[in-house]
Write an enzyme that holds these catalytic residues in place. Sequence first.
Site, PDB file in Angstrom:
ATOM      1  N   ASP A  49      87.081  34.362  51.357  1.00 29.80           N
ATOM      2  CA  ASP A  49      87.532  35.708  50.939  1.00 29.80           C
ATOM      3  C   ASP A  49      88.382  35.646  49.678  1.00 29.80           C
ATOM      4  O   ASP A  49      88.309  36.547  48.822  1.00 29.80           O
ATOM      5  CB  ASP A  49      88.326  36.388  52.070  1.00 29.80           C
ATOM      6  CG  ASP A  49      87.418  37.044  53.103  1.00 29.80           C
ATOM      7  OD1 ASP A  49      86.196  36.827  53.044  1.00 29.80           O
ATOM      8  OD2 ASP A  49      87.947  37.771  53.981  1.00 29.80           O
ATOM      9  N   ASN A  93      81.716  39.083  51.826  1.00 35.03           N
ATOM     10  CA  ASN A  93      81.972  40.074  52.882  1.00 35.03           C
ATOM     11  C   ASN A  93      83.487  40.277  53.013  1.00 35.03           C
ATOM     12  O   ASN A  93      84.006  40.450  54.106  1.00 35.03           O
ATOM     13  CB  ASN A  93      81.363  39.595  54.203  1.00 35.03           C
ATOM     14  CG  ASN A  93      81.328  40.697  55.242  1.00 35.03           C
ATOM     15  OD1 ASN A  93      81.571  41.867  54.934  1.00 35.03           O
ATOM     16  ND2 ASN A  93      81.061  40.331  56.486  1.00 35.03           N
ATOM     17  N   ASP A 313      92.383  42.425  64.559  1.00 37.18           N
ATOM     18  CA  ASP A 313      91.840  41.065  64.364  1.00 37.18           C
ATOM     19  C   ASP A 313      92.307  40.127  65.480  1.00 37.18           C
ATOM     20  O   ASP A 313      91.497  39.426  66.102  1.00 37.18           O
ATOM     21  CB  ASP A 313      92.262  40.497  62.998  1.00 37.18           C
ATOM     22  CG  ASP A 313      91.650  41.275  61.833  1.00 37.18           C
ATOM     23  OD1 ASP A 313      90.861  42.210  62.072  1.00 37.18           O
ATOM     24  OD2 ASP A 313      91.977  40.952  60.667  1.00 37.18           O
ATOM     25  N   GLU A 341      82.944  42.261  60.430  1.00 34.05           N
ATOM     26  CA  GLU A 341      81.993  41.219  60.046  1.00 34.05           C
ATOM     27  C   GLU A 341      80.644  41.372  60.746  1.00 34.05           C
ATOM     28  O   GLU A 341      79.595  40.983  60.246  1.00 34.05           O
ATOM     29  CB  GLU A 341      82.580  39.836  60.331  1.00 34.05           C
ATOM     30  CG  GLU A 341      83.535  39.319  59.273  1.00 34.05           C
ATOM     31  CD  GLU A 341      84.880  40.014  59.255  1.00 34.05           C
ATOM     32  OE1 GLU A 341      85.005  41.150  59.771  1.00 34.05           O
ATOM     33  OE2 GLU A 341      85.824  39.432  58.692  1.00 34.05           O
ATOM     34  N   HIS A 385      83.749  34.723  61.504  1.00 32.68           N
ATOM     35  CA  HIS A 385      84.754  33.661  61.685  1.00 32.68           C
ATOM     36  C   HIS A 385      85.564  33.808  62.965  1.00 32.68           C
ATOM     37  O   HIS A 385      85.856  32.837  63.663  1.00 32.68           O
ATOM     38  CB  HIS A 385      85.677  33.647  60.463  1.00 32.68           C
ATOM     39  CG  HIS A 385      86.299  34.984  60.142  1.00 32.68           C
ATOM     40  ND1 HIS A 385      87.587  35.130  59.747  1.00 32.68           N
ATOM     41  CD2 HIS A 385      85.803  36.260  60.170  1.00 32.68           C
ATOM     42  CE1 HIS A 385      87.853  36.403  59.535  1.00 32.68           C
ATOM     43  NE2 HIS A 385      86.789  37.098  59.775  1.00 32.68           N
ATOM     44  N   ARG A 386      85.942  35.056  63.292  1.00 38.40           N
ATOM     45  CA  ARG A 386      86.831  35.224  64.461  1.00 38.40           C
ATOM     46  C   ARG A 386      86.109  34.968  65.787  1.00 38.40           C
ATOM     47  O   ARG A 386      86.735  34.554  66.764  1.00 38.40           O
ATOM     48  CB  ARG A 386      87.480  36.612  64.462  1.00 38.40           C
ATOM     49  CG  ARG A 386      88.354  36.812  63.264  1.00 38.40           C
ATOM     50  CD  ARG A 386      89.395  37.869  63.369  1.00 38.40           C
ATOM     51  NE  ARG A 386      89.922  38.095  62.037  1.00 38.40           N
ATOM     52  CZ  ARG A 386      90.782  37.295  61.394  1.00 38.40           C
ATOM     53  NH1 ARG A 386      91.245  36.218  61.984  1.00 38.40           N
ATOM     54  NH2 ARG A 386      91.177  37.563  60.158  1.00 38.40           N
ATOM     55  N   LYS A 411      85.459  31.871  56.102  1.00 37.98           N
ATOM     56  CA  LYS A 411      85.877  33.176  55.543  1.00 37.98           C
ATOM     57  C   LYS A 411      87.398  33.242  55.413  1.00 37.98           C
ATOM     58  O   LYS A 411      87.921  33.751  54.422  1.00 37.98           O
ATOM     59  CB  LYS A 411      85.361  34.323  56.418  1.00 37.98           C
ATOM     60  CG  LYS A 411      85.623  35.715  55.819  1.00 37.98           C
ATOM     61  CD  LYS A 411      84.951  36.820  56.629  1.00 37.98           C
ATOM     62  CE  LYS A 411      84.941  38.159  55.902  1.00 37.98           C
ATOM     63  NZ  LYS A 411      86.194  38.879  55.888  1.00 37.98           N
TER      64      LYS A 411
HETATM   65  O1  LIG Z   1      94.184  45.353  54.863  1.00 40.27           O
HETATM   66  C1  LIG Z   1      93.894  44.261  55.365  1.00 40.27           C
HETATM   67  O2  LIG Z   1      94.288  43.181  54.877  1.00 40.27           O
HETATM   68  C2  LIG Z   1      93.072  44.246  56.584  1.00 40.27           C
HETATM   69  C3  LIG Z   1      92.963  45.378  57.362  1.00 40.27           C
HETATM   70  C4  LIG Z   1      92.215  45.414  58.643  1.00 40.27           C
HETATM   71  O3  LIG Z   1      91.021  46.136  58.427  1.00 40.27           O
HETATM   72  P1  LIG Z   1      90.827  47.685  58.858  1.00 40.27           P
HETATM   73  O4  LIG Z   1      91.894  48.483  58.227  1.00 40.27           O
HETATM   74  O5  LIG Z   1      89.460  47.978  58.315  1.00 40.27           O
HETATM   75  O6  LIG Z   1      90.886  47.731  60.360  1.00 40.27           O
HETATM   76  C5  LIG Z   1      91.876  44.010  59.137  1.00 40.27           C
HETATM   77  O7  LIG Z   1      90.924  44.081  60.168  1.00 40.27           O
HETATM   78  C6  LIG Z   1      91.356  43.136  58.016  1.00 40.27           C
HETATM   79  O8  LIG Z   1      91.024  41.846  58.477  1.00 40.27           O
HETATM   80  C7  LIG Z   1      92.405  42.974  56.951  1.00 40.27           C
HETATM   81  C1  LIG Z   2      87.918  42.381  59.439  1.00 45.23           C
HETATM   82  C2  LIG Z   2      88.151  41.273  58.759  1.00 45.23           C
HETATM   83  O1  LIG Z   2      87.925  41.095  57.436  1.00 45.23           O
HETATM   84  P1  LIG Z   2      87.831  42.079  56.175  1.00 45.23           P
HETATM   85  O2  LIG Z   2      89.050  41.805  55.372  1.00 45.23           O
HETATM   86  O3  LIG Z   2      86.573  41.663  55.469  1.00 45.23           O
HETATM   87  O4  LIG Z   2      87.773  43.486  56.673  1.00 45.23           O
HETATM   88  C3  LIG Z   2      88.706  40.070  59.459  1.00 45.23           C
HETATM   89  O5  LIG Z   2      89.129  39.122  58.766  1.00 45.23           O
HETATM   90  O6  LIG Z   2      88.735  40.029  60.708  1.00 45.23           O
END
Ligand SMILES: O=C(O)C1=C[C@@H](OP(=O)(O)O)[C@@H](O)[C@H](O)C1
Ligand SMILES: C=C(OP(=O)(O)O)C(=O)O
Length: 426
Positions: A49, A93, A313, A341, A385-386, A411
Amino acid sequence: MEQLRLEPITKVNGSVTLPGSKSLSNRILLLAALAEGTTVVENLLDSDDIRHMLGALNLLGVNVSLNEDKTVATVEGVAGKFKTPSEPLFLGNAGTAYRPLTAVLAAVEGEYQLVGEPRMEERPIGHLVDALQALGGDVEYLKHKDYPPLAIKGGKINGGKVEIDGSISSQFLTALLMAAPLFNGDTEITIKGTLVSKPYIDITLDVMKRFGVTVSHDNYETFYVNGCQQYQALERIMVEGDASSASYFVAAAAIAGGEIEINGVGAASVQGDIGFAKVMEQVGAKIDWYDEKLVVRKGELNAVDIDANAIPDAAMTLATVALFAKGKTAIRNIYNWRVKETDRLYAMATELRKVGAEVVEGEDFIEITPPDTFNDVAIDTYNDHRIAMCFAMVAVGGKPITINDPKCTYKTFPTFFKVLESVSSQ
Ligand SMILES: O=C(O)C1=C[C@@H](OP(=O)(O)O)[C@@H](O)[C@H](O)C1
Ligand SMILES: C=C(OP(=O)(O)O)C(=O)O
């Protein structure tokens, strides 16, 4: 396909140092790039990422130099003036790259295309694009309405009053907030629907503040950002350890016994996923809290029934902890698991049933009752990944398991299985 066989683990013991937070790493890189001046970022996460954010910044003409293990980045900010890239920005992604870049690039001069992996084309972005278009931004869909890929002609946003739907992802509001200081006028953002994953907004506001921009808000319902502001570089900024990555080690110590010291996050964390450790205390884990560290030991584990909207998460880890907790665990208010994901509600229900659990998959919840006997199966990971990381908890609970495509952990946590092995005894 690569598979990783995990033999039963009888005990975990020792200390782990967490890699940097994904959420913080990508926010900090983007604001450091936009800023005036040079910022040194320490404890940067080295994972897919972050690589995608770095690749995009490179194409945008930002000089970033990395140390040998890619955990220290020196970012030469371009004061909001990106170069028009020679090719589309490929963002894999990575939601934390795709969403904020969409909003920021709509606000700075230049022409851009943002593309990603096939799954990214199934992850909605319409709520963010609606808000940017309402503000006069020139953002267009290249394939299907409401989904990536996107074409952006940047530099046409004046600010004003705007609504944004917060019911699917907090990343849309995060993106708009990060871009709003670059608009030509002040912005008032009102949330439509209920804001999900709210603690991630605190991360955003915290990072923006460190780079010199203050946002005010009325109870997370309306946000006020002044326009025509410049982010200011920081001499040095340290990325906290990743609280979502910490969840696997909190769970492992709670399930297997022994004691794990987890360095990098603790009571002082800005990340909402630290709340997972509090949930685990409710489940029965014994935890000593320090500002930047947790020490976790086993307890008697009992099922809980929680609203996990604030920790989407880390809540996946609870779904596999449930295999070793007495009673029926319920994880509620997690509809947006379906747009991450993979469709995580479907995927988790399917794989937990393969292990032998009794599972109810609701539209926005999952209920898990542990198996009487565990099946020794291969877990499909859906390029998520999770899923790979949380199903390692089956081995931690003393049952053998195979993880398909273990490298999907790249990721956010490429060294996950090595770190787990370093604290495990068979
Ligand atoms: O802003 C961020 O860093 C994130 C927000 C969350 O997503 P959502 O807001 O889509 O739930 C989380 O699931 C993602 O892994 C990271
Ligand atoms: C939802 C996730 O990732 P993203 O930042 O791509 O939304 C995650 O890392 O669980």
